[in-house]
Design a protein around this motif. Structure first.
Motif, mmCIF file in Angstrom:
data_model
loop_
_atom_site.group_PDB
_atom_site.id
_atom_site.type_symbol
_atom_site.label_atom_id
_atom_site.label_comp_id
_atom_site.label_asym_id
_atom_site.label_seq_id
_atom_site.Cartn_x
_atom_site.Cartn_y
_atom_site.Cartn_z
ATOM 1 N N PHE A 107 0.762 -1.090 -0.173
ATOM 2 C CA PHE A 107 -0.045 -0.031 0.121
ATOM 3 C C PHE A 107 0.714 1.333 0.162
ATOM 4 O O PHE A 107 0.423 2.294 -0.439
ATOM 5 C CB PHE A 107 -1.018 0.262 1.103
ATOM 6 N N TRP B 156 1.971 -1.327 -11.386
ATOM 7 C CA TRP B 156 1.550 -1.036 -12.827
ATOM 8 C C TRP B 156 2.144 0.183 -13.584
ATOM 9 O O TRP B 156 1.688 0.735 -14.471
ATOM 10 C CB TRP B 156 -0.162 -0.426 -12.754
ATOM 11 N N ALA C 36 -12.410 -3.865 -3.322
ATOM 12 C CA ALA C 36 -11.245 -3.152 -3.962
ATOM 13 C C ALA C 36 -9.905 -3.111 -3.349
ATOM 14 O O ALA C 36 -8.926 -2.891 -4.064
ATOM 15 C CB ALA C 36 -11.759 -1.846 -4.733
ATOM 16 N N PHE C 37 -9.925 -3.145 -2.074
ATOM 17 C CA PHE C 37 -8.830 -2.798 -1.323
ATOM 18 C C PHE C 37 -7.574 -3.851 -1.676
ATOM 19 O O PHE C 37 -6.521 -3.583 -1.645
ATOM 20 C CB PHE C 37 -8.935 -2.823 -0.072
ATOM 21 N N LEU D 3 -18.253 11.171 -5.091
ATOM 22 C CA LEU D 3 -19.498 10.573 -4.968
ATOM 23 C C LEU D 3 -20.436 11.056 -3.995
ATOM 24 O O LEU D 3 -21.599 11.298 -4.084
ATOM 25 C CB LEU D 3 -19.343 9.221 -5.099
ATOM 26 N N LEU E 191 -14.631 14.180 -11.334
ATOM 27 C CA LEU E 191 -14.296 12.749 -11.498
ATOM 28 C C LEU E 191 -13.643 12.298 -12.818
ATOM 29 O O LEU E 191 -12.665 11.630 -12.948
ATOM 30 C CB LEU E 191 -15.611 11.794 -11.230
ATOM 31 N N ILE F 196 -6.587 -5.304 -4.230
ATOM 32 C CA ILE F 196 -5.996 -5.339 -5.342
ATOM 33 C C ILE F 196 -4.651 -4.936 -5.359
ATOM 34 O O ILE F 196 -3.672 -5.778 -6.061
ATOM 35 C CB ILE F 196 -6.929 -4.595 -6.378
ATOM 36 N N ARG G 50 -4.912 10.401 -13.997
ATOM 37 C CA ARG G 50 -4.526 9.160 -13.485
ATOM 38 C C ARG G 50 -3.988 8.287 -14.543
ATOM 39 O O ARG G 50 -3.201 7.507 -14.692
ATOM 40 C CB ARG G 50 -5.877 8.347 -13.172
ATOM 41 N N ARG H 33 -10.103 10.863 -13.603
ATOM 42 C CA ARG H 33 -9.939 9.662 -14.324
ATOM 43 C C ARG H 33 -8.764 10.072 -15.339
ATOM 44 O O ARG H 33 -8.032 8.978 -15.683
ATOM 45 C CB ARG H 33 -11.429 9.246 -15.048
ATOM 46 N N ASN I 211 -12.219 9.619 -5.274
ATOM 47 C CA ASN I 211 -13.477 9.250 -6.290
ATOM 48 C C ASN I 211 -14.759 9.048 -4.981
ATOM 49 O O ASN I 211 -15.675 9.578 -5.571
ATOM 50 C CB ASN I 211 -13.072 7.869 -6.782
ATOM 51 N N VAL J 98 -15.291 2.444 -13.953
ATOM 52 C CA VAL J 98 -14.315 3.119 -14.538
ATOM 53 C C VAL J 98 -13.517 4.214 -14.184
ATOM 54 O O VAL J 98 -12.280 4.348 -13.963
ATOM 55 C CB VAL J 98 -14.451 3.261 -16.358
ATOM 56 N N LEU J 99 -14.556 5.041 -13.517
ATOM 57 C CA LEU J 99 -14.037 6.549 -12.912
ATOM 58 C C LEU J 99 -13.114 6.050 -11.868
ATOM 59 O O LEU J 99 -12.225 6.634 -11.479
ATOM 60 C CB LEU J 99 -15.183 7.302 -12.466
ATOM 61 N N TYR J 100 -13.455 4.941 -11.069
ATOM 62 C CA TYR J 100 -12.497 4.467 -9.817
ATOM 63 C C TYR J 100 -11.406 3.895 -10.738
ATOM 64 O O TYR J 100 -10.417 3.343 -9.573
ATOM 65 C CB TYR J 100 -13.441 3.435 -9.126
ATOM 66 N N GLY J 101 -11.288 3.846 -11.671
ATOM 67 C CA GLY J 101 -9.688 3.402 -12.150
ATOM 68 C C GLY J 101 -9.860 2.083 -12.924
ATOM 69 O O GLY J 101 -8.800 1.612 -13.392
ATOM 70 N N ALA J 102 -10.858 1.484 -13.210
ATOM 71 C CA ALA J 102 -10.806 0.206 -14.162
ATOM 72 C C ALA J 102 -10.359 0.642 -15.429
ATOM 73 O O ALA J 102 -10.576 1.692 -15.873
ATOM 74 C CB ALA J 102 -12.107 -0.198 -14.041
ATOM 75 N N PRO J 103 -9.660 -0.264 -16.022
ATOM 76 C CA PRO J 103 -9.340 -0.024 -17.352
ATOM 77 C C PRO J 103 -10.379 0.169 -18.284
ATOM 78 O O PRO J 103 -11.393 -0.360 -18.318
ATOM 79 C CB PRO J 103 -8.354 -1.264 -17.805
ATOM 80 N N LEU J 104 -10.088 1.314 -19.151
ATOM 81 C CA LEU J 104 -11.391 1.782 -20.039
ATOM 82 C C LEU J 104 -11.605 0.831 -21.197
ATOM 83 O O LEU J 104 -12.895 0.511 -21.405
ATOM 84 C CB LEU J 104 -10.906 3.069 -20.815
ATOM 85 N N TRP K 58 -16.961 -1.729 -2.637
ATOM 86 C CA TRP K 58 -16.064 -0.767 -2.503
ATOM 87 C C TRP K 58 -14.954 -1.357 -1.357
ATOM 88 O O TRP K 58 -13.557 -1.324 -1.699
ATOM 89 C CB TRP K 58 -16.581 0.190 -1.394
ATOM 90 N N PHE L 226 -8.651 6.429 -5.009
ATOM 91 C CA PHE L 226 -9.933 5.817 -4.529
ATOM 92 C C PHE L 226 -10.779 6.743 -3.748
ATOM 93 O O PHE L 226 -11.973 6.901 -3.807
ATOM 94 C CB PHE L 226 -9.411 4.291 -4.049
ATOM 95 N N VAL M 67 -18.929 4.543 -13.307
ATOM 96 C CA VAL M 67 -18.589 4.570 -11.685
ATOM 97 C C VAL M 67 -17.152 3.742 -11.567
ATOM 98 O O VAL M 67 -16.257 4.280 -11.329
ATOM 99 C CB VAL M 67 -19.410 4.517 -10.707
#
Ligand SMILES: [Zn+2]
Ligand SMILES: [Zn+2]
Lengths: 960, 219
Positions: free
Chosen positions: A567, A651, B170-171, A584, A635, B173, A642, A639, A580, B99-105, B167, A577, B97
């Motif tokens: 972390f 990554w 996701a920690f 929200l 947001l 990962i 990022r 994104r 975001n 994707v906005l959290y960072g998932a690949p597009l 939520w 995270f 949402v």
């Protein structure tokens, strides 16, 4: 003692910075250094031991090797030579390793596996302390005793081609040099061609003794595409051809009667499976070391190479060249290299190495007499003496040889023990300083927490019972106890602790401070006690909104996440995270405000507060939609940012937008994006400025663009031919002038506001002055940021503007909530810029913007400013925002300052305690220590912010 | 009257929870090499499908869906169509949402969308079942003190728990443990499912516990 919240926060943070500094002093081991400042000289060498009388020469045996060629291939991993890659791509080197007269080893590099510390280790033989690396990020000349200096002093002529880090480390040491810059990592052919082009000519000549070649291409390929890329093979083959060429040239020059030449192939560090380096994983620290010389025996086939330390090369090369070993070297010579010399010479070399190590041990370890290695060395020296006596007597029997072998073995054991004792010295912590720093830091945190209700009250005044505690009995008892403990520790530990070496006045002041804090804490806690029993009944009416829950959970969660090395490496993910989630939560708040409350009393709302949208000429209806769109815009911005810079570890290797922009083919696009960002920055920032500042700002931003064009990052629309790339000093100075001008105007307004008698006028002037200072800082940051990071700055300003207009003003968030949100945004933008918790991502090139050469003070300040631009800009924005919001939250500044101090203290203190607990963790040097430095630096930055807050908050007391 | 409702809800929740369990166990019998990690998409859709079917069936049988005045066929079709549209929109919303959290597009867009489908099943579908395709009612339920019945409260709790579960999921990962459940989006779907199950369990208990404090406006 009654203090306003801002002063209280400032004092707390300052105290914290001091105690963290004390902790760091104890945590980072002082590098092993000889106490003598001068370089070791040949005349200081010990005499060859000889019991009895006689002519004992204090001469060192003459050089074993005539010429030395060192081929240093950056990031050459051990398996690139000894593994299957070596078999495929380096046939000649492999042939020499297997059949030629050579020795091969696996040399272990120490963390940090970064080029500069590795070069230092190779030349000085010392293991640079962690703090050394940070202190010398800007790599000025190497002042420590080192091999290159010794060689030059002995009249050796040295030629160097390769990475210009060497040129900076050894400015006047080389007879001939050509430094190539490793700035443009995407280039991996030109850097090496620049080295090789001199080779043919140099090898023909006879006027040199040492030739050093440092090839960077392999490292760059690693950074671009990793160790399994298709580019690696050709590069290794290229290196193999160079080895072949040099070896052939050396052999052809070889003649009877002269001492043989030596060719060394080594790597400074390896690379991970992703191609990066810096840590201490196996593939990063294992480098090959191949020594080739006709002096060695021919080998019969491939054997598993032996393992040794990288620093062992230094004494070996020094003795092989007949030079004194540099003072701080902890390496021990490689016995295999000298195994074909006469026994007398071998023993003499071992004795010299042992003498140097024992001197270093004496200097660094007060209890050196008890060390095993030291004893062993004394014994070995004695038996060496008796062996010499036999030898001088002309005894040539087998017995002499056997005795000699025994002495040799004794020496080797002694060297090993002394070397490891010295290395262990590096792993020692000064627990006394650490615990003292930790106690202070904890006390300050508890003080901050206990003062929370008062600091966040309407008066924003904290009452610390300091005077009362100063005259209480427990205070004197604690002082006495502290002093007694100090004396006890210092007499028993034998002067190894930093605190014991301090003057006693300072230490006593520290003890008094700690005891006073302790008493004040107890008094404050006692004062809270009676109220706390009542609070549950009162507290039931006090409810947390969803946003409060998010803020609280986020702060606690982030703090706890620091306990895990993953972390820490991926801290940016945590912040993205949380940010975001925050957006929200804000979005939900906005929805609630505009949807569910619209039936109830919309009129009363718009009546009580002025509406920013009306001010901008829009209807209230469109304002609702703008407010709803703001979190979504934020947001989206986050994104996009990022994917601009990938940081962290896991990554980081994935291709990101920033790389794509910088790749050279997309210069046009980068120019367009940069120009757009600069225009956006101007539009967003000029609103609050006076006309003069607006013009200065516009010119300054144009200057930023022309600076980037001059440096070669972006294109001018009218100039297509590739112009020569300059340093852009003129353009950068042009921008500096405007920065200073804008800052000056702002400060002038601030000072005038102090003098103005009418409150309303003064408030307006003050607010404008602050905004002008802010725009000056923004202009400076725009100059310092890399071209591809300009969108980050533009987005930062955009988010600040829309959030301030539609969210913070409209939703009536109090100062504490706004501060926490600003802190989170600041943290996220710290990582959006491309920073990470690794020292390697600090962009040092910033220190050279607008300067002809390296000047320490501005370079450090500029680097710090650009690294912490995100948190600083958000903190300044908060300052401007709270100042312009005075009519609503009178105590906003005090609350803001206090929250900043608290938010910084919680993770910092937790981390300090954590690191103490984890000090024997595997990743302590590669992951936890850099983060500790970042935390300390961030606390320092927060102190600066708190100073500004306190300064702006001051006149409140003067003008109630 | 209270106890009856709570008991009814508890049994409905038990049925839904057991459907998740069955959706995990039954495919393992019929499909070869079925596993939660290995064939994650299959598991995901089997859970989503079974939860959807059981939800619709249970709430139709229980008659929770507010009675409508018009009962014509065209109105029913219109209602069905709107429900499907809302479900799809909610899937897209969750996808955005995430994707906005960072998932690949682009890459693993299918996985991301599947997560969105699962989350929609756990949240939007239940809203559709209990409240019908009525945005005003949804806003009412999810605003503060807006619950009018135990079912509204249960909806609040399960929705909140599912989202918080995803939520929290996701920690793990970023941790470098290289476990199969750290692959995107396994931990998030598992988190959402665990959260949903927790919500199903907690809702009746919580309502029972707080039944004195809960004062619903009577229907
Ligand atoms: Zn390197
Ligand atoms: Zn590198």
């Amino acid at each position: 003692m009654r203090l306003s919240s801002s002063v209280f926060a400032l004092l707390c943070v300052m105290c914290e910075v001091l105690s963290i500094a004390l902790f760091l002093r104890g945590f980072f081991p002082v590098p092993v250094k000889s106490s003598l400042s001068s370089e070791s000289k040949a005349s200081d060498l010990p005499a060859e031991p000889l019991t009895g009388s006689g002519t004992n020469s204090s001469e060192s045996p003459g050089p074993v090797f005539r010429r030395v060629v060192i081929v240093l291939v950056d990031a050459l991993r051990e398996d690139f030579v000894f593994g299957s890659d070596g078999l495929r791509f380096m046939p000649y080197t492999r042939h020499v390793v297997e059949r030629g007269s050579s020795h091969s080893f696996i040399a272990k590099a120490r963390a940090p596996t970064v080029t500069m510390p590795r070069i230092k280790a190779l030349t000085t033989g010392s293991i640079p302390g962690f703090i050394d690396v940070v202190m010398n990020l800007n790599s000025p000349a190497l002042l420590e005793d080192n091999l290159i200096w010794q060689a030059k002093n002995a009249g050796k002529r040295i030629i160097f081609y390769g990475d210009d880090t060497w040129v900076r480390l050894f400015p006047k040491h080389f007879m001939e040099q050509d430094g190539t810059t490793s700035f443009f990592v995407s280039d991996y052919t030109e850097v090496d061609n620049n080295v090789t082009r001199h080779l043919d000519d140099t090898l023909k000549r006879d006027d040199w003794d040492i030739l050093i070649l440092h090839y960077l291409g392999l490292d760059h390929i690693g950074h671009i595409s990793g160790p399994h890329s298709s580019l690696i093979g050709p590069k290794l083959t290229e290196m193999d051809d160079i080895m072949k060429k040099i070896h052939a040239a050396l052999i052809s020059k070889e003649s009877e009667g002269t001492s043989p030449n030596l060719l060394v192939l080594c790597g400074d560090h390896g690379m991970t499976e992703t191609g990066s380096h810096g840590g201490s994983s196996e593939p990063e620290i294992n480098t090959p070391l191949v020594l080739i010389s006709p002096a060695f025996r021919r080998r019969g086939g491939f054997e598993e190479p032996g393992v040794l330390e990288q620093v062992d090369l230094t004494p070996t090369l020094a003795l092989g060249q007949g030079l004194p070993i540099s003072k701080n070297s902890v390496g021990r010579l490689i016995p295999a290299v000298f195994e074909d010399l006469s026994l007398r010479d071998q023993l003499r070399f071992l004795q010299l190495n042992g003498h140097q190590l024992s001197c270093l041990l004496e200097d660094n370890n007060p209890t050196f007499h008890k060390e095993d290695g030291y004893e062993l060395f004394r014994v070995a020296e004695k038996s060496h003496g008796s062996w010499m006596k036999l030898y001088m007597d002309g005894n040539t029997s087998e017995v002499l040889g056997n005795i000699g072998k025994k002495v040799l073995k004794q020496y080797l054991e002694a060297l090993k023990a002394m070397s490891s004792a010295l290395s262990k010295q590096l792993g020692k912590y000064d627990m006394y300083s650490m615990i003292m720093g930790m106690i202070l830091v904890l006390q300050v945190l508890i003080l901050l927490l206990l003062a929370m209700p008062e600091a966040l009250s309407r008066e924003a005044v904290v009452d610390i019972p300091l005077a009362a505690s100063l005259f209480s009995l427990p205070f004197y008892l604690l002082c006495l106890l502290g002093s007694a403990l100090h004396v006890l520790i210092c007499t028993s530990a034998g002067g190894l602790c930093y605190l014991c070496s301090l003057p006693w006045v300072l230490v006593f002041a520290l003890i008094i401070l700690s005891s006073a804090l302790m008493c004040a804490l107890v008094a404050m806690a006692a004062r809270r006690m009676p109220t706390s029993s009542k609070s549950p009944t009162k507290g039931s009416g006090w409810t947390l909104s969803e946003l409060d829950v998010v803020l609280l959970v986020g702060t606690v969660g982030h703090t706890l996440s620091l306990a895990s090395s993953s972390f820490i490496e991926e801290e940016h993910q945590t912040w993205y995270f949380l940010l975001n989630t925050l957006c929200l939560a804000v979005f939900q708040d906005v929805c609630r405000k505009y949807f569910s409350e619209q039936e109830e009393g919309g009129e009363e709302e718009s009546f009580s507060s002025f509406s920013p949208a009306v001010e901008l000429g829009m209807s209230v209806g469109s304002e609702k939609w703008l407010a709803l769109a703001t979190p979504l815009l934020t947001l989206t911005c986050c994104r996009l940012l990022r994917s601009l810079n990938h940081t962290g570890v896991q990554w980081a290797h994935l291709p990101d937008f920033g790389h794509w922009l910088n790749s050279g083919d997309h210069k046009m696009f980068l120019s367009l994006l940069g120009a757009l960002s600069l225009a956006l920055i101007f539009l967003l920032i000029q609103r609050h400025c006076s006309l003069v500042s607006k013009i200065a700002l516009a010119l300054g931003l144009l200057g930023v663009y022309s600076y980037r064009a001059a440096v070669g990052n972006v294109l001018f629309p009218w100039q297509h031919s590739s112009r020569t790339v300059s340093k852009g000093t003129v353009e950068a100075r042009f921008v500096y002038v405007f920065v200073l001008g804008i800052l000056f105007t702002g400060v002038k307004d601030l000072l005038r506001a102090q003098l103005t008698s009418s409150a309303g006028d003064g408030g307006r002037l003050k607010s404008r002055g602050l905004w002008e200072v802010y725009s000056g800082v923004v202009l400076l940051v725009a100059l310092l940021f890399r071209a591809h990071n300009l969108p980050t700055l533009a987005c930062c300003l955009l988010v600040q503007t829309v959030m301030a207009q539609f969210i913070w003003k409209r939703l009536h968030y109090d100062a504490a909530q706004t501060t926490i949100m600003h802190y989170w945004f600041g943290q996220a933008f710290f990582y959006f810029q491309g920073n990470s918790n690794n020292i390697g991502t600090v962009d040092i090139s910033v220190g050279f913007v607008g300067l002809e050469s390296y000047v320490e003070a501005p370079a450090v300040i500029l680097t710090a400013l650009s690294t912490y631009a995100g948190p600083l800009l958000w903190a300044f924005h908060l300052l401007c925002y709270l100042t312009s919001q005075r009519h609503r939250a009178v105590m906003g500044l005090g609350h803001g300052s206090y929250c900043f101090a608290l938010l910084r203290s919680i993770p910092a203190v937790f981390y300090v305690v954590l690191v103490t607990g984890l000090r024997y963790h595997l990743f302590i040097w590669s992951v936890f220590s850099p983060k500790l430095l970042y935390e300390a630096m961030h606390t320092l930055v927060t102190t600066a912010v708190c100073v500004c807050f306190t300064f702006m908050d001051q006149d409140r007391s003067g003008r109630p | 009257m209270w106890d009856v409702e709570i008991r009814g809800m508890a049994s409905a929740h038990a049925i839904i929870a057991s459907s998740i369990f069955l959706a995990t166990v039954i495919p393992a019998v019929f499909l070869e090499n079925f596993s939660v990690y290995g064939t994650h998409m299959v598991w995901l859709y089997s859970v989503a499908g079974s939860v959807a079917v059981v939800n619709i069936a249970v709430f139709r049988l229980l008659g929770i869906i507010p009675p409508t005045k018009k009962n014509t066929l065209s109105f029913k079709i219109n209602r069905l169509f709107r429900s499907c549209l809302y479900f799809l929109l909610s899937c897209l919303f969750y996808h955005t949402v995430v994707v906005l959290y960072g998932a690949p597009l682009l890459e693993s867009a299918l996985e991301t969308f599947s997560l969105a489908v699962l989350l929609s099943t756990f949240t939007t579908l239940r809203c559709l079942c209990i409240l019908g395709p009525n945005i005003q009612a949804w806003i009412r339920v999810f605003s503060r003190d807006g619950a009018l019945s135990v079912w509204d409260t249960s909806l609040q709790i399960t929705t909140g728990c599912s989202l918080v579960g995803a939520w929290l999921g996701a920690f793990p990962i970023p941790l470098d443990w290289d476990r199969p459940w750290q692959v995107w989006p396994v931990s998030c779907t598992l988190g959402a499912t665990a959260g949903f199950l927790t919500g199903l369990l907690v809702a009746p208990v919580w309502i029972h516990w707080h039944r004195k404090l809960l004062t619903y406006k009577l229907k």
